[in-house]
Design a protein around this motif. Structure first.
Motif, PDB file in Angstrom:
ATOM      1  N   ARG A   1       6.339  16.022  -9.790  1.00  0.00           N
ATOM      2  CA  ARG A   1       5.896  15.175  -8.641  1.00  0.00           C
ATOM      3  C   ARG A   1       6.782  14.234  -7.793  1.00  0.00           C
ATOM      4  O   ARG A   1       7.502  14.066  -8.351  1.00  0.00           O
ATOM      5  N   THR A   2       6.495  14.662  -6.648  1.00  0.00           N
ATOM      6  CA  THR A   2       7.128  13.471  -5.749  1.00  0.00           C
ATOM      7  C   THR A   2       6.065  12.364  -4.909  1.00  0.00           C
ATOM      8  O   THR A   2       4.671  12.955  -4.725  1.00  0.00           O
ATOM      9  N   CYS A   3       6.099  11.443  -4.691  1.00  0.00           N
ATOM     10  CA  CYS A   3       4.965  10.561  -4.284  1.00  0.00           C
ATOM     11  C   CYS A   3       3.890  10.768  -4.799  1.00  0.00           C
ATOM     12  O   CYS A   3       2.879  10.538  -4.440  1.00  0.00           O
ATOM     13  N   MET A   4       3.884  10.777  -5.665  1.00  0.00           N
ATOM     14  CA  MET A   4       3.144  10.699  -7.216  1.00  0.00           C
ATOM     15  C   MET A   4       1.534  12.341  -7.080  1.00  0.00           C
ATOM     16  O   MET A   4       0.554  12.270  -7.251  1.00  0.00           O
ATOM     17  N   GLN A   5       2.726  13.256  -6.427  1.00  0.00           N
ATOM     18  CA  GLN A   5       1.495  14.598  -5.509  1.00  0.00           C
ATOM     19  C   GLN A   5       2.153  16.039  -6.511  1.00  0.00           C
ATOM     20  O   GLN A   5       3.569  15.766  -6.785  1.00  0.00           O
TER      21      GLN A   5
ATOM     22  N   ALA B   1       4.381  19.132  -7.352  1.00  0.00           N
ATOM     23  CA  ALA B   1       5.510  19.489  -5.892  1.00  0.00           C
ATOM     24  C   ALA B   1       5.525  20.288  -6.115  1.00  0.00           C
ATOM     25  O   ALA B   1       5.408  22.045  -6.067  1.00  0.00           O
TER      26      ALA B   1
END
Length: 467
Positions: free
Chosen positions: A187-191, A193
């Motif tokens: 996950r990046t930016c809580m999204q 990935a």
């Protein structure tokens, strides 16, 4: 009436309890600075550092012929007893004393002098025979002794801290190997990935902890550069010719550490940047651990209401009102330690810039905050490694479900299926309310095992081709 002895200083005469090894200067320090829960005797590393310095000074002064051999031998023996853990109860000055370290230094001088007097067959307080200032403090001042002692104490305490950090890093490394086949979504930016393994995530944590442990170990080596021998302001006035060379020789031999004088004694006494530097390294270490703990809290959030990819050890009930609730209390403990360490570093920074002209007289608060930081990180790292990290379990099914449910996987299958087909599958999955990978399987493009293999392949590190 309690037995006392009379002692006199420049302010007058006082009654000192007959059964203590400290004297009038220490007594005044105790009365003036009763502000914190900690006395200098509660910090054994500091007491040992003070005793080691006084021992080395006595040996140097005896060798130079400026200190009577019998008195020097008694001082050395008294220091040896303190180094062995005796007489700690007589170090009673508050660690946050406000005299710029004078009360700390005099507490040590008086305890050593009075014990040396006993060894010579005299009663404590017979300073006409052996004096705290004239003999124990010979060739020294508070201004070079106290910062030197604090440096040596921090260096000693760093041994336990670096061992605790290694223990924590090793615990993460073991989990990295254990979780090497557990697929999950990165996950990046809580999204969502890209695919990765839980082992890779924990491997990153292991590398970070090992790295900050190495950084801490290297940073403390600077603390073996001391201002000892500068006496009050850096000129060395008050010490005998040859004292500086001899005191470092005896101190190095006594500690089995390569202590050495500052290249410029005025710099060594004016500035406390070495304390600020190690404090900042420890703050960074705490911040790294705090961030890792936040990750663990997020990943362990409930499977029905959160991510649920790992299970933390259930060490205690989490609520007094909600039955069955279990909280991530150990990562939360480490986060609070990180908050405290950041505050301690701010205090050290302020104290370091607050020095005036030829000395920094805020070593007591620097020592207090650095010792607190090191104790928190040492104890916290051990507890966290043993009671939390070592017991973490992977929720493989939930981790895989989270991965397979992510539309971020579409990019992974482009090399295998082609951009156009993948685009069509994404649209079909959305229209039918199905998982992207389920549509791939239903269409017969790949089997479930082939899907998993593609995902594993996507987690492999891609090195740049050789030039």
């Amino acid at each position: 009436m309690k037995n006392t002895r009379k002692e006199t200083d420049s302010l007058g005469e006082r009654d000192v309890p007959a059964d203590v090894l400290f004297g009038i200067n220490t007594l005044r320090g105790v009365e003036n600075f009763e502000v914190s829960p900690l006395k200098i005797g509660d910090e054994p590393a500091l007491i040992r550092a003070l005793a080691a310095i006084k021992r080395a000074a006595a040996k140097a002064n005896t060798a130079l012929g400026v200190l009577d051999a019998a008195k020097g031998a008694a001082i050395v023996e008294a220091c040896d007893e303190i180094l062995a853990g005796k007489h700690t109860c007589h170090f009673v000055v508050d660690l946050l004393e406000g005299s710029g370290g004078t009360s700390i230094n005099m507490n040590a001088n008086e305890v050593i002098a009075n014990r040396a007097l006993q060894l010579l067959g005299h009663e404590p307080g017979r300073y006409d025979r052996l004096h705290p200032n004239d003999h124990v403090n010979m060739g020294q001042s508070t201004n070079d002794v106290v910062p030197s002692a604090v440096k040596l104490a921090v260096h000693e305490k760093s041994t336990d801290l670096t061992a605790a950090l290694k223990r924590l890093g090793d615990a993460f490394q073991i989990k990295s190997q254990e979780f090497s086949k557990v697929l999950k979504i990165g996950r990046t930016c809580m999204q969502a990935a890209q695919p990765m393994t839980l082992g890779q995530e924990f491997g990153g944590y292991a590398a970070a902890i090992h790295r900050i442990g190495d950084k801490t170990g290297k940073a403390v080596e600077e603390l073996l550069v001391l201002p000892l021998g500068g006496t009050a302001i850096g000129t060395g006035l008050g010490s005998a010719p040859g004292f500086r060379e001899l005191v470092y020789s005896h101190l190095s031999a006594g500690l089995n550490k390569p202590v050495r004088p500052a290249a410029d004694m005025f710099d060594g006494m004016q500035n406390a940047d070495s304390f600020a530097r190690i404090s900042s390294e420890l703050r960074i270490a705490a911040e790294v651990m705090g961030k890792i703990c936040l990750d663990l809290i997020i990943m362990s959030s409930g499977t029905k209401s959160g991510i649920g990819e790992i299970r933390l050890p259930a060490v205690q009930p989490g609520s007094s009102i909600m039955p069955g609730k279990v909280n991530p209390v150990l990562p939360m403990m480490m986060q609070q330690i990180a908050f405290a360490v950041v505050g301690n570093d701010a205090a050290v920074s302020l104290a370091s810039l607050g020095g005036q002209l030829e000395i920094n007289h805020f070593e007591p608060v620097i020592a207090s905050r650095l010792f607190d930081t090191m104790d928190l990180l040492t104890r916290g790292s051990r507890i966290f490694a043993d009671r939390c990290v070592s017991g973490i379990k992977a929720n493989e099914e939930q981790a895989l479900e989270n991965l397979l449910a992510s539309s971020a996987l579409a990019t992974v299958f482009v090399p295998k299926l082609g951009y156009s087909d993948v685009s069509r599958i994404v649209k079909d999955a959305e229209a039918e309310g199905k998982l992207f990978v389920d549509v791939i399987v239903d269409m017969g493009l790949l089997t479930r095992d082939q899907v998993i293999n593609v995902l594993y392949d996507a987690t492999r590190y891609r090195e740049k081709p050789a030039a």
